[in-house]
Motif scaffolding. Structure first.
Motif, PDB file in Angstrom:
ATOM      1  N   ASP A 202       0.827  -1.212   0.000  1.00  0.00           N
ATOM      2  CA  ASP A 202       0.000   0.000   0.000  1.00  0.00           C
ATOM      3  C   ASP A 202       0.859   1.259   0.000  1.00  0.00           C
ATOM      4  O   ASP A 202       0.526   2.250  -0.664  1.00  0.00           O
ATOM      5  CB  ASP A 202      -0.926   0.001   1.214  1.00  0.00           C
ATOM      6  N   THR A 204       3.918   1.564  -1.240  1.00  0.00           N
ATOM      7  CA  THR A 204       4.517   1.704  -2.570  1.00  0.00           C
ATOM      8  C   THR A 204       3.519   2.262  -3.567  1.00  0.00           C
ATOM      9  O   THR A 204       3.842   3.161  -4.362  1.00  0.00           O
ATOM     10  CB  THR A 204       5.036   0.344  -3.056  1.00  0.00           C
ATOM     11  N   ARG A 205       2.306   1.759  -3.541  1.00  0.00           N
ATOM     12  CA  ARG A 205       1.273   2.234  -4.459  1.00  0.00           C
ATOM     13  C   ARG A 205       0.949   3.712  -4.210  1.00  0.00           C
ATOM     14  O   ARG A 205       0.816   4.506  -5.154  1.00  0.00           O
ATOM     15  CB  ARG A 205       0.017   1.376  -4.297  1.00  0.00           C
ATOM     16  N   SER A 208       3.959   5.827  -5.379  1.00  0.00           N
ATOM     17  CA  SER A 208       4.057   5.807  -6.838  1.00  0.00           C
ATOM     18  C   SER A 208       3.022   6.703  -7.474  1.00  0.00           C
ATOM     19  O   SER A 208       3.298   7.442  -8.427  1.00  0.00           O
ATOM     20  CB  SER A 208       3.910   4.370  -7.361  1.00  0.00           C
ATOM     21  N   ASP A 209       1.796   6.664  -6.940  1.00  0.00           N
ATOM     22  CA  ASP A 209       0.739   7.537  -7.455  1.00  0.00           C
ATOM     23  C   ASP A 209       1.103   9.014  -7.256  1.00  0.00           C
ATOM     24  O   ASP A 209       0.872   9.834  -8.150  1.00  0.00           O
ATOM     25  CB  ASP A 209      -0.584   7.251  -6.739  1.00  0.00           C
TER      26      ASP A 209
END
Length: 215
Positions: A202, A204-205, A208-209
């Motif tokens: 979560d 990382t996501r 990244s976003d």
């Protein structure tokens, strides 16, 4: 011919109660981003520069009543200023991603809210001496009793705040969630009461976003 624009630096902080796993998640994120070829500086507060590390020993070790909240605010602000000058600002100016384990939001909570009604003092000093907020703050949310048990199990010399007990951790959790509502544009809250890999995915996501949207 115009000069190429330097890469844009990014400042990401991790916050949460003691034992929430934020330090581990900060390290895992740094490893992931480096694996993508990004230039990353992983740092912490209090600390992150030679002078700030010396202040860290003063504020995180010893008896819980060693310093008043007012004195702690001054010590943490002094450490943060040195950290900013010597580590954070130069790295951001060079286009690097700075990942910091705690920043001013921890002072807003530990000294500004949970140990007295000093939030205004913290914010005034922050405006005067620091003047920078993170681009993104990842809040690892954790049950206070679970977090404190994790923190105490580490058995390090830096347990001064853990020694204040569960009540402080509960106040801290509520305060951090309040900050997330106060600053919704930069805070992202992630459930830390799960397996480390699930939390890391979560994180990382989320990061990244953010990096994709900020260019």
């Amino acid at each position: 011919m115009s000069q190429p624009r330097p890469p844009r630096g990014t400042f990401i902080t991790f916050e949460g109660i003691d034992g929430s796993g934020k330090s581990t998640q900060a390290r895992l994120l740094a490893d992931h981003l480096r694996g993508e070829g990004r230039d990353v500086v992983l740092t912490r507060e209090p600390g992150g520069s030679a002078g700030a590390e010396e202040i860290r020993a003063l504020v995180l070790q010893g008896d819980p009543d060693r310093w008043s909240a007012e004195t702690e605010i001054l010590l943490f602000t002094a450490a943060r200023r040195d950290h900013l000058e010597r580590t954070i600002n130069p790295a951001i100016a060079a286009g690097k991603i700075v990942i910091c384990d705690r920043f001013a939001d921890s002072t807003r909570m530990y000294q500004g809210l949970s140990r007295g009604d000093l939030r205004t003092t913290v914010d005034q000093l922050h405006t005067l001496m620091i003047g920078r907020e993170p681009d993104l703050t990842v809040l690892i949310d954790m049950d206070p009793a679970t977090g404190l048990a994790r923190a105490k199990s580490r058995q390090t010399a830096e347990e001064r705040f853990e020694d204040f007990g569960t009540d402080l951790q509960a106040q801290m959790r509520a305060g951090f969630l309040g900050l997330a509502r106060e600053f919704p544009d930069r805070f992202r809250t992630i459930d830390g009461d799960r397996a480390m890999d699930a939390v890391a995915a979560d994180v990382t996501r989320t990061v990244s976003d953010h990096l994709a949207s900020s260019g």
